[in-house]
Design a protein around this motif. Structure first.
Motif, mmCIF file in Angstrom:
data_model
loop_
_atom_site.group_PDB
_atom_site.id
_atom_site.type_symbol
_atom_site.label_atom_id
_atom_site.label_comp_id
_atom_site.label_asym_id
_atom_site.label_seq_id
_atom_site.Cartn_x
_atom_site.Cartn_y
_atom_site.Cartn_z
ATOM 1 N N ARG A 68 0.844 -1.192 0.000
ATOM 2 C CA ARG A 68 0.000 0.000 0.000
ATOM 3 C C ARG A 68 0.880 1.244 0.000
ATOM 4 N N ARG A 69 0.397 2.282 -0.652
ATOM 5 C CA ARG A 69 1.097 3.581 -0.643
ATOM 6 C C ARG A 69 0.182 4.634 -0.059
ATOM 7 N N ASP A 70 0.661 5.282 1.009
ATOM 8 C CA ASP A 70 -0.134 6.298 1.708
ATOM 9 C C ASP A 70 -1.527 5.777 2.031
ATOM 10 N N GLY A 71 -1.610 4.495 2.413
ATOM 11 C CA GLY A 71 -2.862 3.893 2.855
ATOM 12 C C GLY A 71 -3.702 3.250 1.776
ATOM 13 N N ALA A 72 -3.353 3.443 0.506
ATOM 14 C CA ALA A 72 -4.144 2.876 -0.593
ATOM 15 C C ALA A 72 -3.369 1.746 -1.267
ATOM 16 N N LYS A 73 -4.080 0.720 -1.713
ATOM 17 C CA LYS A 73 -3.449 -0.411 -2.380
ATOM 18 C C LYS A 73 -2.694 0.053 -3.622
ATOM 19 N N VAL A 74 -1.483 -0.464 -3.779
ATOM 20 C CA VAL A 74 -0.657 -0.086 -4.940
ATOM 21 C C VAL A 74 -1.242 -0.698 -6.204
ATOM 22 N N GLU A 75 -1.675 0.152 -7.114
ATOM 23 C CA GLU A 75 -2.217 -0.278 -8.409
ATOM 24 C C GLU A 75 -1.683 0.676 -9.471
ATOM 25 N N ASP A 76 -0.471 0.403 -9.907
ATOM 26 C CA ASP A 76 0.216 1.258 -10.858
ATOM 27 C C ASP A 76 0.986 0.356 -11.815
ATOM 28 N N GLN A 77 0.760 0.527 -13.106
ATOM 29 C CA GLN A 77 1.422 -0.319 -14.093
ATOM 30 C C GLN A 77 2.935 -0.137 -14.078
ATOM 31 N N ALA A 78 3.396 0.985 -13.547
ATOM 32 C CA ALA A 78 4.834 1.234 -13.485
ATOM 33 C C ALA A 78 5.486 0.521 -12.297
ATOM 34 N N ILE A 79 4.674 -0.080 -11.434
ATOM 35 C CA ILE A 79 5.177 -0.759 -10.244
ATOM 36 C C ILE A 79 4.956 -2.258 -10.379
ATOM 37 N N SER A 80 6.005 -3.030 -10.213
ATOM 38 C CA SER A 80 5.892 -4.490 -10.282
ATOM 39 C C SER A 80 6.142 -5.087 -8.907
ATOM 40 N N VAL A 81 5.425 -6.172 -8.623
ATOM 41 C CA VAL A 81 5.587 -6.897 -7.355
ATOM 42 C C VAL A 81 5.809 -8.368 -7.687
ATOM 43 N N LYS A 82 6.915 -8.928 -7.210
ATOM 44 C CA LYS A 82 7.246 -10.323 -7.445
ATOM 45 C C LYS A 82 7.657 -10.993 -6.142
ATOM 46 N N ILE A 83 7.530 -12.312 -6.117
ATOM 47 C CA ILE A 83 7.983 -13.097 -4.975
ATOM 48 C C ILE A 83 9.324 -13.726 -5.331
ATOM 49 N N VAL A 84 10.345 -13.402 -4.550
ATOM 50 C CA VAL A 84 11.691 -13.924 -4.762
ATOM 51 C C VAL A 84 12.169 -14.566 -3.461
ATOM 52 N N ASP A 85 12.348 -15.891 -3.478
ATOM 53 C CA ASP A 85 12.771 -16.617 -2.264
ATOM 54 C C ASP A 85 11.868 -16.288 -1.085
ATOM 55 N N PHE A 86 10.555 -16.365 -1.320
ATOM 56 C CA PHE A 86 9.526 -16.134 -0.304
ATOM 57 C C PHE A 86 9.452 -14.670 0.148
ATOM 58 N N THR A 87 10.206 -13.783 -0.494
ATOM 59 C CA THR A 87 10.203 -12.362 -0.150
ATOM 60 C C THR A 87 9.442 -11.584 -1.211
ATOM 61 N N SER A 88 8.544 -10.705 -0.774
ATOM 62 C CA SER A 88 7.793 -9.856 -1.699
ATOM 63 C C SER A 88 8.664 -8.651 -2.057
ATOM 64 N N VAL A 89 8.909 -8.474 -3.355
ATOM 65 C CA VAL A 89 9.792 -7.406 -3.834
ATOM 66 C C VAL A 89 8.998 -6.450 -4.715
ATOM 67 N N LEU A 90 8.953 -5.175 -4.300
ATOM 68 C CA LEU A 90 8.279 -4.128 -5.074
ATOM 69 C C LEU A 90 9.351 -3.323 -5.800
ATOM 70 N N THR A 91 9.176 -3.150 -7.109
ATOM 71 C CA THR A 91 10.179 -2.456 -7.912
ATOM 72 C C THR A 91 9.529 -1.368 -8.760
ATOM 73 N N ILE A 92 10.137 -0.195 -8.746
ATOM 74 C CA ILE A 92 9.724 0.913 -9.616
ATOM 75 C C ILE A 92 10.941 1.261 -10.474
ATOM 76 N N LEU A 93 10.893 0.913 -11.743
ATOM 77 C CA LEU A 93 12.046 1.126 -12.615
ATOM 78 C C LEU A 93 12.259 2.600 -12.953
ATOM 79 N N ASN A 94 11.190 3.348 -13.023
ATOM 80 C CA ASN A 94 11.265 4.766 -13.405
ATOM 81 C C ASN A 94 10.546 5.595 -12.352
ATOM 82 N N THR A 95 11.211 5.814 -11.225
ATOM 83 C CA THR A 95 10.586 6.488 -10.101
ATOM 84 C C THR A 95 10.348 7.964 -10.416
#
Length: 211
Positions: A68-95
């Motif tokens: 979530r960002r500032d209390g709202a669920k992250v829903e942005d095509q520029a933001i990816s979320v993946k599971i890597v070794d049981f860890t949730s990783v959020l990535t923004i390539l072009n912040t």
């Protein structure tokens, strides 16, 4: 204690019956590895937040992670979320500026939930984490506290205005964290109060607060 439990019942004639039950123990989530604050130097940089929520693979009911960002669920095509070794990783390539703010790693299952927070900020650009309320009502001669706080680098300076004029006088005090304290308010103090947070090279402005 997870497992199958058996109960055997016999009598003196060695006649008996048996039954079994499966015990399933579900643990509430725990943020084992919380995300860390990220500070970008320039817009367009990559920002990465990671969060490990337990129980995970060994659990009967794992922890599900939502960002979530500032209390709202992250829903942005520029933001990816993946599971890597049981860890949730959020990535923004072009912040960009719209991506700055407070991010929450929210872990949950049927038993409960847990949260951990981190900020994505930009050097030299303050980001307001606490803004004054839209409206404040106070009795005459009472004390009023208008909150305001920002994070950023280098050190932040705060300024408050009332109706676009800087507040001044012995009854007004701005704390080191940005909060405006007004002692013995009067009807003449009514108006729109605005908090400014600035560094040497950038400034952030709050929405006006009517008091």
């Amino acid at each position: 204690d997870n497992g199958t439990y058996f109960c055997d019942v016999t009598n003196q004639y060695f006649e008996g019956i048996s039954g079994s039950v499966v015990l399933r123990v579900v643990e509430p989530p725990n943020i084992f590895t919380p995300p860390k604050d990220v500070k970008i130097e320039n817009f367009g940089d990559t920002s990465t937040l990671s969060c490990l929520c337990e129980p995970q693979a060994v659990a009967i009911e794992p922890c599900n992670v939502e960002w979530r960002r500032d209390g709202a669920k992250v829903e942005d095509q520029a933001i990816s979320v993946k599971i890597v070794d049981f860890t949730s990783v959020l990535t923004i390539l072009n912040t960009q500026e719209k991506h700055l703010g407070q991010y929450e790693c929210y872990g949950h299952n049927s038993i409960g939930s847990a949260s951990a927070f981190a900020y994505i900020t930009k050097s030299f650009t303050p980001y307001m984490t606490t803004k004054p309320p839209a409206t404040v009502t106070a009795g005459s001669q009472s004390s009023v506290s208008l909150p305001c706080h920002a994070i950023g680098f280098p050190p932040i300076n705060y300024m408050w205005t009332r109706n676009e004029i800087p507040v001044e006088g012995d009854r007004f005090q701005i704390t080191g964290t940005g909060t405006l304290l007004i002692d013995g308010v009067k009807s003449a103090d009514s108006g729109d109060f605005t908090c400014f947070a600035s560094t040497r090279t950038a400034k952030s402005v709050s929405a006006p607060s009517s008091a």
